[in-house]
Design a protein around this motif. Structure first.
Motif, PDB file in Angstrom:
ATOM      1  N   GLU A 290       0.662  -1.221   0.000  1.00 12.36           N
ATOM      2  CA  GLU A 290       0.050  -0.073   0.117  1.00 12.36           C
ATOM      3  C   GLU A 290       0.697   1.187   0.018  1.00 12.36           C
ATOM      4  N   PHE A 337      -6.867   3.561  -0.665  1.00 13.21           N
ATOM      5  CA  PHE A 337      -6.608   4.093   0.677  1.00 13.21           C
ATOM      6  C   PHE A 337      -6.639   5.749   0.636  1.00 13.21           C
ATOM      7  N   SER A 341      -6.138   6.488   6.200  1.00 16.62           N
ATOM      8  CA  SER A 341      -6.288   4.797   6.188  1.00 16.62           C
ATOM      9  C   SER A 341      -5.119   4.052   7.322  1.00 16.62           C
ATOM     10  N   PRO A 348      -1.598  -0.038   8.195  1.00 20.15           N
ATOM     11  CA  PRO A 348      -3.157   0.503   7.993  1.00 20.15           C
ATOM     12  C   PRO A 348      -3.940   0.290   9.392  1.00 20.15           C
ATOM     13  N   PHE A 351      -9.358   1.535   9.071  1.00 20.37           N
ATOM     14  CA  PHE A 351      -9.777   1.842   7.816  1.00 20.37           C
ATOM     15  C   PHE A 351      -9.088   1.205   6.622  1.00 20.37           C
ATOM     16  N   GLY A 352      -7.724   1.510   6.890  1.00 20.51           N
ATOM     17  CA  GLY A 352      -6.614   0.500   5.840  1.00 20.51           C
ATOM     18  C   GLY A 352      -7.133  -1.047   6.009  1.00 20.51           C
ATOM     19  N   GLN A 355     -10.051  -1.557   4.049  1.00 18.32           N
ATOM     20  CA  GLN A 355      -9.633  -1.373   2.435  1.00 18.32           C
ATOM     21  C   GLN A 355      -8.925  -2.527   1.970  1.00 18.32           C
TER      22      GLN A 355
ATOM     23  N   ALA B 380     -11.631   9.050   4.334  1.00 15.76           N
ATOM     24  CA  ALA B 380     -12.363   7.763   4.460  1.00 15.76           C
ATOM     25  C   ALA B 380     -13.824   8.072   5.330  1.00 15.76           C
TER      26      ALA B 380
END
Lengths: 384, 384
Positions: A290, A337, A341, A348, A351-352, A355, B380
């Motif tokens: 990422e 991202f 994130s 992460p 959130f990350g 995702q 986000a």
């Protein structure tokens, strides 16, 4: 004065909880398990035996010291059991002290409970801060469990183990007289994920929100976690143990550690994929690192990952050109991202992890032309 | 062997970083500040003087010991400065040791940096794990800062301070010869938020993702944070200090602590709101406690909050019936929580904090018939 009151309260709580504990029946996943413990989410379950490790002893001298050490962490492991108890307790002994600055204790050393609805979809059961630490022993208490209509006779639970600690011993306690039975992992080939600290479980808020655990819940397939924090360097020995597993799919996600290996990225990835392909037709997914979205003010730092990703893509193209089939690729941009994130730019956050899970699940669906939809629990998604 | 290598590396890094540090210019928000420190996000900034506390000394004997103790935490405080430095360092001394099991150190005791684009929207600047702890002294390093086109001459930064620790002293370091100037908080009436540990900053992954800090970024208005972990009980003295502030709006969010006060909830909320209304026409928003979404298996636990919320709604209706105007209400269901929104059942994680922020921002917009839209950073969002 306040402190004295708190101690009085603590003492009262101890008096109350002692007899409650005494009324519990305790169950270890090593009891009455025959020659294979009741542990889910790991390969070589029988060979590994009565511990919570992830690699067999015969790899001790083969893999690097770091990988070997990290293979003792219970990342991605879980217990599966059915009960109708009104109270569930979990008691375990931790192998390691200390923690991490970029992760809550509740994630790195905590457990996380989910219960199944009538269709098998897993739903979160919060601990509501009822934990107790005494030295290296941890106890979680889930009291007043309510069973939904139709499940009053008992339901199936899934308990995720700590991703960043060694579990020395664990027991689940239920009310005296309550039903209880451990269950084995579902009979289905696992998705095998190899990667860095991110796969290892950094840094969502709790183990159930690790993206590999989300993928297992929502794909309906077991996931075997080979996340090795700071140590995912695609050494040949790593592909030796991966190649032993009869996998549904292999996912290779080492770039967050391997990004600065230069030419070695191409060489190690190509050799590794070919080794897997020799023994297995399972789809292989190669995942880019990422890229942190603080690019506006920290462009140079982000370019390190971008350059690592380029070499990984080079390996992918080379393997395809050499006729390797069943190969898939997940570019960083498909993780969607945002600036929110990550916790620090490497790992992460909640959130990350969501995702990551969404991006993985989309690819897994492609790899299998659709999949068994499971889960269905109320869940958060993330969009830009 | 690995360990020895690590120490060698550490030693090398120390050799490298020592001369770099020596070339830095350090700036305290207490330097050349006249009779008011360069501190953002707090009321009575001048009266409070050269510390990072949130309540003036004259409230020490009035509020409860817990509230007083927690008023020393720098929750919601921030520094604002402009610079064109390629490297930014932040060095500070922590007042408290220890931590919390349900929060990462990086949140409770860490700082979080954002930089402004040409339109003033704030964008995250990750620390990429470049922190250093030595006793009670912390140092963060942000190196190789890149300035977007048009901002090469310097940009504005916002540094969020630790929500769950006392900051004893803080300095920002920039390259020798770089421009540097602290700025005062924007001249705008603040949104004043009173609440529990959740308002205090539990448990997103980092300070910038605390929902009160998100609300400040995205509304464009300053927020004054009166989150008091475990101690939001709406005592009369609390409304005394709130009533001193010339607020744009008051937000009352005490139910996660006050939920089991029974009749007192109605009484204290009514008295408090009336006290505020006597001195201010600013809109007042009453916020319900979020209800954990693990209702399927822990119905009883969730009902505690539901019952507390009912009494708070009773107070709202009573106040409206008594002719109090400018009163708004945020019911728990408008937070749109999912099973992934919390870390343990009490505190919202990154998802929950985003959901809190979105629910607050929607109400704030209603209260002011729209507002200045700021921020615009890639962010986000969460939906069911």
């Amino acid at each position: 004065m306040m402190l004295r009151k708190k101690f009085q309260l603590l003492f009262l709580l101890l008096l109350i909880s002692a007899p409650l504990s005494a009324q519990m029946q305790w169950h270890s996943p090593f009891d009455d398990c025959g020659d294979e413990p009741f542990l889910c989410g790991r390969a070589w379950n029988k060979e590994l035996g009565l511990n919570f490790h992830r690699l067999p002893e015969r790899y001790k001298e083969k893999v690097t010291q770091n990988v070997w050490g990290l293979s003792q962490l219970s990342a991605g492991l879980s217990l599966r059991f059915t009960t109708d108890s009104k109270m569930i307790k979990v008691k375990y002994v931790l192998g390691q002290k200390g923690g991490y600055l970029n992760m809550a204790w509740l994630n790195h050393s905590g457990v996380d409970l989910y219960g199944a609805d009538a269709k098998g979809g897993l739903h979160w059961v919060g601990n509501h801060m009822e934990w107790h630490l005494s030295g290296d022993t941890v106890e979680f208490t889930y009291r007043d469990i309510s069973y939904p209509k139709g499940l009053e006779g008992g339901t199936e639970f899934r308990l995720y183990l700590p991703p960043y600690n060694e579990v020395k011993n664990i027991e689940v306690g239920v009310d005296n007289g309550a039903k209880f039975a451990y269950k084995r992992e579902k009979r289905a080939k696992p998705i095998v994920v190899y990667g860095s600290s991110i796969v290892n479980g950094a840094s969502p808020s709790r183990p159930g929100l690790m993206f590999t655990n989300i993928v297992a819940r929502e794909s309906g397939w077991p996931v075997v976690n080979f996340g090795f924090s700071g140590s995912a360097f695609m050494e040949p020995e790593v592909f030796d143990f991966l190649a032993e597993i009869d996998a549904r799919a292999f996912i290779l996600d080492p770039i967050p550690n391997s990004y600065n290996l230069g030419d070695e990225i191409v060489k190690r990835a190509c050799n590794g994929v070919k080794k897997l392909r020799k023994v297995s037709d399972a789809p292989i997914l190669m995942v880019e690192a990422e890229v942190p979205l603080d690019t506006m003010f920290r462009k140079k730092r982000c370019m390190d990952y971008v350059n690592g990703n380029k070499r990984f893509y080079e390996a992918y193209k080379k393997l395809r050109a050499q006729g390797i089939t069943g190969l898939y690729y997940l570019p960083a941009k498909e993780m969607n991202f945002t600036e929110e994130s990550m916790i620090e730019g490497t790992h992460p956050n909640d959130f990350g992890n969501r995702q990551y899970a969404d991006a993985y699940l989309k690819k897994i669906k492609e790899m299998f032309n659709g999949m068994q939809a499971r889960g269905g629990a109320s869940r958060a998604r993330v969009r830009k």
